[in-house]
Design a protein around this motif. Sequence first.
Motif, mmCIF file in Angstrom:
data_model
loop_
_atom_site.group_PDB
_atom_site.id
_atom_site.type_symbol
_atom_site.label_atom_id
_atom_site.label_comp_id
_atom_site.label_asym_id
_atom_site.label_seq_id
_atom_site.Cartn_x
_atom_site.Cartn_y
_atom_site.Cartn_z
ATOM 1 N N THR A 44 0.803 -1.220 0.000
ATOM 2 C CA THR A 44 0.000 0.000 0.000
ATOM 3 C C THR A 44 0.838 1.273 0.000
ATOM 4 O OG1 THR A 44 -0.145 -0.083 2.423
ATOM 5 C CG2 THR A 44 -1.918 -1.130 1.155
ATOM 6 N N SER A 45 2.098 1.202 0.509
ATOM 7 C CA SER A 45 2.945 2.390 0.487
ATOM 8 C C SER A 45 4.408 1.984 0.382
ATOM 9 C CB SER A 45 2.734 3.257 1.735
ATOM 10 O OG SER A 45 3.212 2.612 2.892
ATOM 11 N N ALA B 97 -0.670 -4.519 2.550
ATOM 12 C CA ALA B 97 -2.075 -4.433 2.948
ATOM 13 C C ALA B 97 -2.360 -5.369 4.118
ATOM 14 C CB ALA B 97 -2.972 -4.773 1.760
ATOM 15 N N THR C 226 2.080 6.362 -2.031
ATOM 16 C CA THR C 226 0.930 5.493 -1.784
ATOM 17 C C THR C 226 0.515 4.808 -3.069
ATOM 18 O OG1 THR C 226 0.146 6.899 0.028
ATOM 19 C CG2 THR C 226 -1.440 5.378 -0.945
#
Length: 358
Positions: free
Chosen positions: A200-201, A226, A357
């Motif tokens: 996710t990042s 995630a 992100t």
Amino acid sequence: MTGTPLRVGLVGYGLAGSVFHAPLIAATQGLTLDTVVTSNPERQTQARAEYPDVRVAASADELWARADELDLIVVASPNKTHVPLATAALEAGLPVVVDKPVAGTAAEARALAELAEKRGLLLSVFQNRRWDNDFLTLRRLIADGELGEVYRFESRFERWRPQLKGGWRESGDPAEIGGLLYDLGSHVVDQALVLFGPVTSVYAEADVRREGAQADDDTFLALTHASGVRSHLYVSATTAQLGPRFRVLGSKAGYVKHGLDPQEAALRDGSRPGASGAEWGAEPEELWGRLGAGESPVTGGGSPVPTLPGDYPAYYAAVARALHADGTNPVTAQEAAAALDVLEAARRSAAEKVTVTL
């Protein structure tokens, strides 16, 4: 596997082609190395010496001209040629294996995947380090619940190479797709995604340390998955003291493993899978990792975990089965595209000093 062996055309006979692909193809039941493409006279001589029955071509165009005589193309040439060569092979009606990174961008990888699907052809990416001994062992430990819930994954692919070797891998030209982020980074990111799922990042630091260097040679990535796992990934050519290959921390225990899988060194030294009585990919007990909690493995903490044998031959065995419609693609281009999403985000993060992100 029965029937006539599938005929393979190998494009490129540098490090990737001569050390990894050719020996593994030759060792795989159901595959035969038919043609090696290289314009370098010394490498042509080397290929003929190592594989007396192989045909040698100076240009990949010679493969497309006799596409009906081949069953698989393997692209092991410099990174910038991966997309055009894979595209040409698919358009000639031939299944393709491409060395990592399959492309310079995720968009290019997905376009290749779309072309392969449209043509009904296999497109696979050579992520051989999914079959490293330590990675196979770690996957088993996680699957068996030995670590509990994994919190943090540290993975290092570090080397001490203070002097430049030269060549396109160290070029600063973006067209060459050089540097460690896209080289060793392709491996450590792929492994993190296989183990812990989507990211996710991304935060990254990419440095050029060595005098005269143009491409990143000391790079760090911090990924948030995630699933909640955090991956810290290090790739470097400037590490004077090497850290553990893996340090994985969970709610029940941690696993620490030093040293690299022995298969690359064995292939470089001329050893071949199945050619001797020794078990391929095995390592001595003194190199086993340790599993435990509450104390450092350096001071005897934890228990030794037998390392599973590494198994690079499994990749091409899976490719052969997939081509015979008896198995699935071992590494898809869509999986490779997901890794490239992370690498592109890392490149942006390092350049702009931001967390990206996804």
